[in-house]
Motif scaffolding. Structure first.
Motif, PDB file in Angstrom:
ATOM      1  N   ARG A  50       0.714  -1.530  -0.122  1.00 51.60           N
ATOM      2  CA  ARG A  50       0.050   0.179  -0.047  1.00 51.60           C
ATOM      3  C   ARG A  50       0.802   1.153  -0.008  1.00 51.60           C
ATOM      4  O   ARG A  50       0.499   2.269  -0.337  1.00 51.60           O
ATOM      5  N   TRP A  51       1.970   1.327   0.652  1.00 46.44           N
ATOM      6  CA  TRP A  51       2.922   2.259   1.059  1.00 46.44           C
ATOM      7  C   TRP A  51       3.274   2.664  -1.013  1.00 46.44           C
ATOM      8  O   TRP A  51       3.551   3.842  -0.958  1.00 46.44           O
ATOM      9  N   ASN A  79       3.704  10.235   2.273  1.00 49.79           N
ATOM     10  CA  ASN A  79       2.576   9.214   1.603  1.00 49.79           C
ATOM     11  C   ASN A  79       2.249   8.095   2.674  1.00 49.79           C
ATOM     12  O   ASN A  79       1.281   7.787   2.964  1.00 49.79           O
ATOM     13  N   HIS A  82       0.068   9.750   5.281  1.00 48.48           N
ATOM     14  CA  HIS A  82      -1.556   8.923   4.864  1.00 48.48           C
ATOM     15  C   HIS A  82      -1.801   8.380   5.544  1.00 48.48           C
ATOM     16  O   HIS A  82      -2.681   7.662   5.446  1.00 48.48           O
ATOM     17  N   LEU A  83      -1.018   6.736   4.811  1.00 46.64           N
ATOM     18  CA  LEU A  83      -1.150   5.394   5.317  1.00 46.64           C
ATOM     19  C   LEU A  83      -1.630   5.470   6.382  1.00 46.64           C
ATOM     20  O   LEU A  83      -2.293   4.636   7.236  1.00 46.64           O
ATOM     21  N   LYS A  85      -2.574   7.454   8.873  1.00 47.40           N
ATOM     22  CA  LYS A  85      -3.650   7.871   9.740  1.00 47.40           C
ATOM     23  C   LYS A  85      -4.965   6.695   8.706  1.00 47.40           C
ATOM     24  O   LYS A  85      -6.197   6.506   9.541  1.00 47.40           O
ATOM     25  N   GLU A  86      -4.733   6.287   7.790  1.00 48.57           N
ATOM     26  CA  GLU A  86      -5.830   5.245   7.079  1.00 48.57           C
ATOM     27  C   GLU A  86      -5.705   4.384   7.803  1.00 48.57           C
ATOM     28  O   GLU A  86      -7.409   3.402   8.045  1.00 48.57           O
ATOM     29  N   LEU A  87      -4.460   3.489   8.298  1.00 46.21           N
ATOM     30  CA  LEU A  87      -4.861   2.523   9.417  1.00 46.21           C
ATOM     31  C   LEU A  87      -5.793   2.831  10.358  1.00 46.21           C
ATOM     32  O   LEU A  87      -5.841   2.215  11.398  1.00 46.21           O
TER      33      LEU A  87
END
Length: 239
Positions: A50-51, A79, A82-83, A85-87
């Motif tokens: 994902r990264w 990035n 963002h990742l 935070k998304e998790l």
């Protein structure tokens, strides 16, 4: 080694992430303790994928002129922010900075150092990577990659597959594109290099994206050379 028109190839220019170093394995290794410590809902392989999946979209904003040139270290950190935070993770800044530097600590494929040493006997060898100079320098020192010089994307201020990235890198070496050969495990990189006037060598890395990789499992075009690894490429180029 010369073209039919007599142009001698003097430099081999290498894609780095995936071709010379195992980015996925390195990110998984460094991410897993971080993910366990923060109770992540995903493990290292998914996190790495994902990264990396944010890599091209972030550079595309630079390529299209939507933002000014920005070093890959900065894009990687954006990035990463963002990742996580998304998790739903909440690490502190130093933890994130350390994890972001995992890209500086990637391991070479088993054949990379030997292959580069052999190729360097006859050709100038240097990265033509989207990585920035400090990233590639740290990586080379840790992994023992014997580059003749280290050129990063911020030197030419362009990200592959922009033709400027290939042509201006050749120019920095006082060479014409036809005097350079792009070495990569990615067919799209080689296609862009060929369009910019470089010669091409495809190196197979069938596990770059893990055991279920479905892309770049062979050459998609008639590249000048096709090799299973960098040692075989050295054999093909008679080093």
């Amino acid at each position: 080694m010369t073209r039919n028109n007599g142009t001698k190839v003097e430099a081999l220019l290498f894609d780095v992430f995936g071709t010379v170093v195992d980015w996925r394995g390195g990110i998984i290794r460094e991410a897993e303790p971080f993910l366990r410590a923060h109770g992540s809902p995903v493990g290292g392989p998914e996190f790495a994928d994902r990264w990396r999946g944010l890599y091209q979209p972030s550079m595309e904003k630079v390529r299209t002129g939507a933002r000014e040139f920005t070093k890959l270290d900065v894009l990687h950190r954006e990035n990463l922010d963002h990742l996580v935070k998304e998790l739903g993770l909440d690490p502190d800044g130093p933890e994130l900075e350390s994890l972001n530097l995992a890209w500086h600590r990637l391991d070479p494929w088993a054949d990379s150092v030997e292959g580069l040493k052999r190729l360097r006997k006859r050709f100038l060898v240097a990265p033509l990577s989207n990585g920035n100079v400090r990233l590639l320098t740290d990586m080379a020192k840790r992994a023992g990659l014997p580059w003749d010089c280290i050129l990063g994307a911020e030197v030419v201020r362009a990200y592959k597959p922009d033709p400027q990235a290939y042509r201006d890198t050749a120019g920095l070496l006082n060479l014409q594109p036809a005097q350079c050969m792009m070495v990569a495990a990615h067919n799209d990189d080689l296609a862009a290099a060929a369009d910019a006037g470089l010669r091409t060598a495809f190196v197979l890395r069938p596990t770059e994206h893990g055991p279920e990789q479905s892309t770049d499992l062979g050459p998609d075009a008639s590249w000048d050379y096709v090799a299973s690894d960098l040692v075989e490429l050295a054999d093909l180029l008679r080093n």
